[in-house]
Design a protein around this motif. Sequence first.
Motif, PDB file in Angstrom:
ATOM      1  N   LEU A  84       0.823  -1.203   0.000  1.00  0.00           N
ATOM      2  CA  LEU A  84       0.000   0.000   0.000  1.00  0.00           C
ATOM      3  C   LEU A  84       0.856   1.251   0.000  1.00  0.00           C
ATOM      4  CD1 LEU A  84      -2.685  -0.978   2.688  1.00  0.00           C
ATOM      5  CD2 LEU A  84      -2.908  -1.103   0.198  1.00  0.00           C
ATOM      6  N   SER A  85       0.395   2.270  -0.666  1.00  0.00           N
ATOM      7  CA  SER A  85       1.086   3.562  -0.644  1.00  0.00           C
ATOM      8  C   SER A  85       0.730   4.282   0.652  1.00  0.00           C
ATOM      9  CB  SER A  85       0.662   4.412  -1.839  1.00  0.00           C
ATOM     10  OG  SER A  85      -0.711   4.761  -1.727  1.00  0.00           O
ATOM     11  N   PHE A  86       1.513   5.325   0.985  1.00  0.00           N
ATOM     12  CA  PHE A  86       1.201   6.096   2.197  1.00  0.00           C
ATOM     13  C   PHE A  86      -0.182   6.731   2.081  1.00  0.00           C
ATOM     14  CE2 PHE A  86       5.898   6.212   2.882  1.00  0.00           C
ATOM     15  CZ  PHE A  86       5.892   5.673   4.164  1.00  0.00           C
ATOM     16  N   ASN A  87      -0.550   7.124   0.889  1.00  0.00           N
ATOM     17  CA  ASN A  87      -1.866   7.734   0.686  1.00  0.00           C
ATOM     18  C   ASN A  87      -2.980   6.730   0.972  1.00  0.00           C
ATOM     19  OD1 ASN A  87      -3.406  10.015  -0.004  1.00  0.00           O
ATOM     20  ND2 ASN A  87      -3.809   9.172  -2.034  1.00  0.00           N
ATOM     21  N   GLN A  88      -2.799   5.498   0.523  1.00  0.00           N
ATOM     22  CA  GLN A  88      -3.800   4.457   0.782  1.00  0.00           C
ATOM     23  C   GLN A  88      -3.874   4.116   2.273  1.00  0.00           C
ATOM     24  OE1 GLN A  88      -2.047   1.659  -2.043  1.00  0.00           O
ATOM     25  NE2 GLN A  88      -3.922   1.734  -3.297  1.00  0.00           N
ATOM     26  N   LYS A  89      -2.722   4.089   2.919  1.00  0.00           N
ATOM     27  CA  LYS A  89      -2.700   3.833   4.362  1.00  0.00           C
ATOM     28  C   LYS A  89      -3.423   4.946   5.112  1.00  0.00           C
ATOM     29  CE  LYS A  89       1.765   1.408   4.145  1.00  0.00           C
ATOM     30  NZ  LYS A  89       3.186   1.428   4.561  1.00  0.00           N
ATOM     31  N   PRO A 122      -5.547  20.796  13.872  1.00  0.00           N
ATOM     32  CA  PRO A 122      -4.773  22.041  13.761  1.00  0.00           C
ATOM     33  C   PRO A 122      -3.336  21.966  14.270  1.00  0.00           C
ATOM     34  CG  PRO A 122      -6.984  22.511  14.538  1.00  0.00           C
ATOM     35  CD  PRO A 122      -6.836  21.018  14.540  1.00  0.00           C
ATOM     36  N   GLU A 123      -3.034  21.026  15.175  1.00  0.00           N
ATOM     37  CA  GLU A 123      -1.678  20.974  15.740  1.00  0.00           C
ATOM     38  C   GLU A 123      -0.645  20.371  14.787  1.00  0.00           C
ATOM     39  OE1 GLU A 123      -1.158  17.252  18.514  1.00  0.00           O
ATOM     40  OE2 GLU A 123      -3.166  18.077  18.860  1.00  0.00           O
ATOM     41  N   PHE A 124      -1.087  19.778  13.688  1.00  0.00           N
ATOM     42  CA  PHE A 124      -0.151  19.123  12.774  1.00  0.00           C
ATOM     43  C   PHE A 124       0.276  20.072  11.662  1.00  0.00           C
ATOM     44  CE2 PHE A 124      -2.516  15.651  14.714  1.00  0.00           C
ATOM     45  CZ  PHE A 124      -1.476  14.834  15.115  1.00  0.00           C
ATOM     46  N   LYS A 125       1.602  20.254  11.583  1.00  0.00           N
ATOM     47  CA  LYS A 125       2.174  21.150  10.584  1.00  0.00           C
ATOM     48  C   LYS A 125       3.413  20.530   9.967  1.00  0.00           C
ATOM     49  CE  LYS A 125       0.583  25.396  12.851  1.00  0.00           C
ATOM     50  NZ  LYS A 125       0.993  26.720  13.391  1.00  0.00           N
ATOM     51  N   GLU A 126       3.741  20.982   8.790  1.00  0.00           N
ATOM     52  CA  GLU A 126       4.990  20.614   8.133  1.00  0.00           C
ATOM     53  C   GLU A 126       5.763  21.904   7.947  1.00  0.00           C
ATOM     54  OE1 GLU A 126       7.719  17.855   6.557  1.00  0.00           O
ATOM     55  OE2 GLU A 126       5.832  17.544   7.622  1.00  0.00           O
ATOM     56  N   GLY A 127       6.737  22.135   8.838  1.00  0.00           N
ATOM     57  CA  GLY A 127       7.378  23.449   8.880  1.00  0.00           C
ATOM     58  C   GLY A 127       6.384  24.446   9.434  1.00  0.00           C
ATOM     59  N   ASP A 128       6.145  25.525   8.693  1.00  0.00           N
ATOM     60  CA  ASP A 128       5.160  26.526   9.110  1.00  0.00           C
ATOM     61  C   ASP A 128       3.810  26.317   8.447  1.00  0.00           C
ATOM     62  OD1 ASP A 128       7.027  27.832  10.706  1.00  0.00           O
ATOM     63  OD2 ASP A 128       7.775  29.037   9.030  1.00  0.00           O
ATOM     64  N   SER A 129       3.700  25.290   7.618  1.00  0.00           N
ATOM     65  CA  SER A 129       2.473  25.068   6.853  1.00  0.00           C
ATOM     66  C   SER A 129       1.575  24.055   7.544  1.00  0.00           C
ATOM     67  CB  SER A 129       2.802  24.571   5.446  1.00  0.00           C
ATOM     68  OG  SER A 129       3.655  25.473   4.773  1.00  0.00           O
ATOM     69  N   TYR A 149       1.306  12.829   6.294  1.00  0.00           N
ATOM     70  CA  TYR A 149      -0.126  12.684   6.575  1.00  0.00           C
ATOM     71  C   TYR A 149      -0.427  11.349   7.248  1.00  0.00           C
ATOM     72  CZ  TYR A 149      -1.650  16.990   4.380  1.00  0.00           C
ATOM     73  OH  TYR A 149      -1.866  18.314   4.100  1.00  0.00           O
ATOM     74  N   PHE A 150       0.206  10.296   6.769  1.00  0.00           N
ATOM     75  CA  PHE A 150       0.008   8.987   7.414  1.00  0.00           C
ATOM     76  C   PHE A 150       0.477   9.034   8.866  1.00  0.00           C
ATOM     77  CE2 PHE A 150       1.849   4.741   8.437  1.00  0.00           C
ATOM     78  CZ  PHE A 150       0.643   4.070   8.600  1.00  0.00           C
ATOM     79  N   ALA A 151       1.608   9.678   9.108  1.00  0.00           N
ATOM     80  CA  ALA A 151       2.127   9.792  10.476  1.00  0.00           C
ATOM     81  C   ALA A 151       1.167  10.594  11.354  1.00  0.00           C
ATOM     82  CB  ALA A 151       3.499  10.455  10.455  1.00  0.00           C
ATOM     83  N   SER A 152       0.544  11.630  10.787  1.00  0.00           N
ATOM     84  CA  SER A 152      -0.393  12.458  11.555  1.00  0.00           C
ATOM     85  C   SER A 152      -1.636  11.670  11.934  1.00  0.00           C
ATOM     86  CB  SER A 152      -0.791  13.689  10.742  1.00  0.00           C
ATOM     87  OG  SER A 152       0.336  14.472  10.414  1.00  0.00           O
TER      88      SER A 152
END
Length: 297
Positions: A84-89, A122-129, A149-152
């Motif tokens: 499975l891809s990360f997107n599918q997971k 809201p608490e999940f960000k990648e850098g400032d995004s 996203y999968f990790a989040s």
Amino acid sequence: MEKELIYSTPAFHRVFSSALFDFFSFLLLTALLCAGAYPVYFSSPAYLEPTSSRKEIQLDSRLYKEKDGGVATLPSLLKNDEELSFNQKSEKVSSALLYCYTVYLKDEFEGKGRERLLSFFPEFKEGDSPLFSEEGERLLMDPYYDEAYFASYSEILETKAVGDLSKKSGYLRARRTILIGYAATFLIAFSLSFGILFCLVPFLLHRGKKTLGMRLTRLAYVDARGLSPDASRFVLRFLFSYFLIGVASLFSFGIPFCLSGAFAVFRKDRQNLSDYVCGTYLVDAEKTLILEKAEEA
């Protein structure tokens, strides 16, 4: 005023050696008793019934899947799935989260399970995004962020949703019953070990009420008269040691045990707290026979 003993006070290194031997003997016997007791507990209805109830709730929530006869969280199973891809997971985990909060825990959150779920994003960000919109939708569409996203989603499930399962009727009760069973089994092993080493053995080595460590280092207990403690006094000492030193130490980070040890270290007569309260003394019995009755003198 304390009565003068007819026996000499033992050297500190012998007292310490005796205590150390008894302590490690106690740990070893407790471990052996636990090794025998826990398999019995794990095969008993007291463990199997609440475990089955908890497992049923975990699987019904869709946050868990069966694995090797037990259960595992969905992300932990998907993590190493290379098909499975990360997107599918991410889709599988997000679907499980949505079902859990909007359907399975709907009543527990009074119909506001979706709002509870959205509050985590809201608490999940990648850098400032930010990774998610206020509605929980993905904002960064580049495949580069698929793993993030999968990790989040995985973190939300394993740190938030799993904890919220305790709101489900029966889940917290089942978990509490299991934990009480673990604690009770340990306490039984602890009590048996304590009773065998610090009550049964001294009664078998009746003259001087010696523990195994005391037998090896040739120490003994006497009362204020210089005689071997009678049964009632020694049982009182044992009960005081068991409840106010042993059991109390389990629930107070060993503080009573340390205080009792410090008591013996700083007193010239080597009385620990149990000895002080119950009127017994630790004496050198290397060259002297411990008397049980005054008539033996």
